[in-house]
Write an enzyme that holds these catalytic residues in place. Structure first.
Site, mmCIF file in Angstrom:
data_model
loop_
_atom_site.group_PDB
_atom_site.id
_atom_site.type_symbol
_atom_site.label_atom_id
_atom_site.label_comp_id
_atom_site.label_asym_id
_atom_site.label_seq_id
_atom_site.Cartn_x
_atom_site.Cartn_y
_atom_site.Cartn_z
ATOM 1 N N CYS A 2 76.680 63.941 106.449
ATOM 2 C CA CYS A 2 76.817 64.769 105.254
ATOM 3 C C CYS A 2 75.862 65.955 105.311
ATOM 4 O O CYS A 2 76.247 67.091 105.029
ATOM 5 C CB CYS A 2 76.548 63.927 104.007
ATOM 6 S SG CYS A 2 76.918 64.786 102.452
ATOM 7 N N CYS A 3 74.622 65.701 105.716
ATOM 8 C CA CYS A 3 73.645 66.788 105.842
ATOM 9 C C CYS A 3 74.063 67.774 106.930
ATOM 10 O O CYS A 3 73.886 68.987 106.790
ATOM 11 C CB CYS A 3 72.264 66.226 106.166
ATOM 12 S SG CYS A 3 71.433 65.422 104.776
ATOM 13 N N CYS B 240 69.836 67.210 97.206
ATOM 14 C CA CYS B 240 71.124 67.007 96.558
ATOM 15 C C CYS B 240 71.009 65.905 95.498
ATOM 16 O O CYS B 240 70.257 64.943 95.663
ATOM 17 C CB CYS B 240 72.180 66.626 97.590
ATOM 18 S SG CYS B 240 72.586 67.965 98.737
ATOM 19 N N CYS C 267 71.354 62.091 96.420
ATOM 20 C CA CYS C 267 70.372 61.566 97.371
ATOM 21 C C CYS C 267 68.935 61.805 96.933
ATOM 22 O O CYS C 267 68.007 61.709 97.742
ATOM 23 C CB CYS C 267 70.591 62.197 98.750
ATOM 24 S SG CYS C 267 72.227 61.856 99.442
ATOM 25 N N CYS D 129 66.552 66.101 106.513
ATOM 26 C CA CYS D 129 67.973 66.412 106.392
ATOM 27 C C CYS D 129 68.585 66.772 107.744
ATOM 28 O O CYS D 129 69.787 66.619 107.946
ATOM 29 C CB CYS D 129 68.193 67.546 105.402
ATOM 30 S SG CYS D 129 67.566 69.154 105.942
#
Length: 238
Positions: free
Chosen positions: A126-127, A207, A210, A233
């Site tokens: 995702c990062c 985010c 998270c 990240c």
């Protein structure tokens, strides 16, 4: 999909240049580091900022040298609304004239994270999708960049140099030696506005899915990716 961090294997020339600058600036003040960096790479240097709880300090220092320095801000699509509001407040307060908001490619998001739950099943992916890849694209054309990492923030940053090679680029961390006391003193000295979530137990903000509150005595970044076995990240991972 883009994988891995920004850092690629540095060539000999970049490593030699970084070593030279580290020897000269490693113990200099943040103001002197920034001034030297902007002067050396005029027109080819950018600042990457999260507009998080401590970001105002570095943004203020850079704005004092040159408020037209390009600032890259990663809007992952999952940020707190307070962070977006804070970005706008600081842009006006500091007179920043070239803040560039980056976003992940829509097509890549539809393919890799159509339901917006990739953060839960694969946080590294995702990062990479929402932060690493957009920043890698935005850094093209720049020879150097400035970031706000500090040694006190996490165990992974305790040996952070002020200047390092990052692929073919030079990366500056002017606030590497500063601790929380110096950061707070600068906020007070310059009457800088605080991030709206700072007083609510969020000393480090990323985010929304998270990021959690940090308990007294915990590491400043303990609320990032809590329970995921993840600390960074990926944009600073070589």
């Amino acid at each position: 999909m883009f994988a891995g961090g920004l850092g690629q294997v540095a060539d000999d020339a970049t490593m030699a240049r970084a070593a030279e600058l580290e020897a000269r600036l490693g113990h200099a003040s943040p103001q002197d580091i920034i001034e030297a960096a902007v002067r050396a790479y005029e027109g080819r240097i950018t600042l990457v900022s999260s507009f998080g709880t401590e970001a105002a300090v570095l943004l203020d220092l850079v704005a004092e040298v040159d408020p037209a320095t390009p600032v890259l801000f990663l809007d992952t699509g999952m940020l707190f609304s307070e962070t977006l509001d804070y970005r706008d407040i600081l842009i006006e307060r500091l007179g920043l004239t070239d803040v560039r908001t980056l976003a992940p490619e829509e097509e890549a998001v539809r393919a890799e994270d159509p339901d917006s739950f990739l953060w839960q099943s694969a946080p590294d992916a995702c990062c990479a999708l929402r932060k690493v890849a957009p920043l890698a694209r935005a850094l093209e054309g720049f020879a150097a960049w400035i970031n706000g990492r500090k040694r006190y923030q996490a165990v992974t940053r305790r040996r952070l140099p002020v200047v390092e090679a990052d692929g073919t680029r030079i990366k500056f961390s002017p606030l590497a030696s500063w601790g929380r006391a110096e950061i707070e003193a600068w906020f007070e000295r310059r009457a800088l506005p605080n991030h709206p979530l700072a007083a609510q137990g969020f000393p480090s903000i990323g985010c929304m899915p998270c990021t959690s509150r940090v308990k007294p005595g915990e590491d400043i970044r303990a609320g990032r990716w809590r329970g995921q076995g993840k600390i960074e990240c990926g944009i600073h991972v070589k």
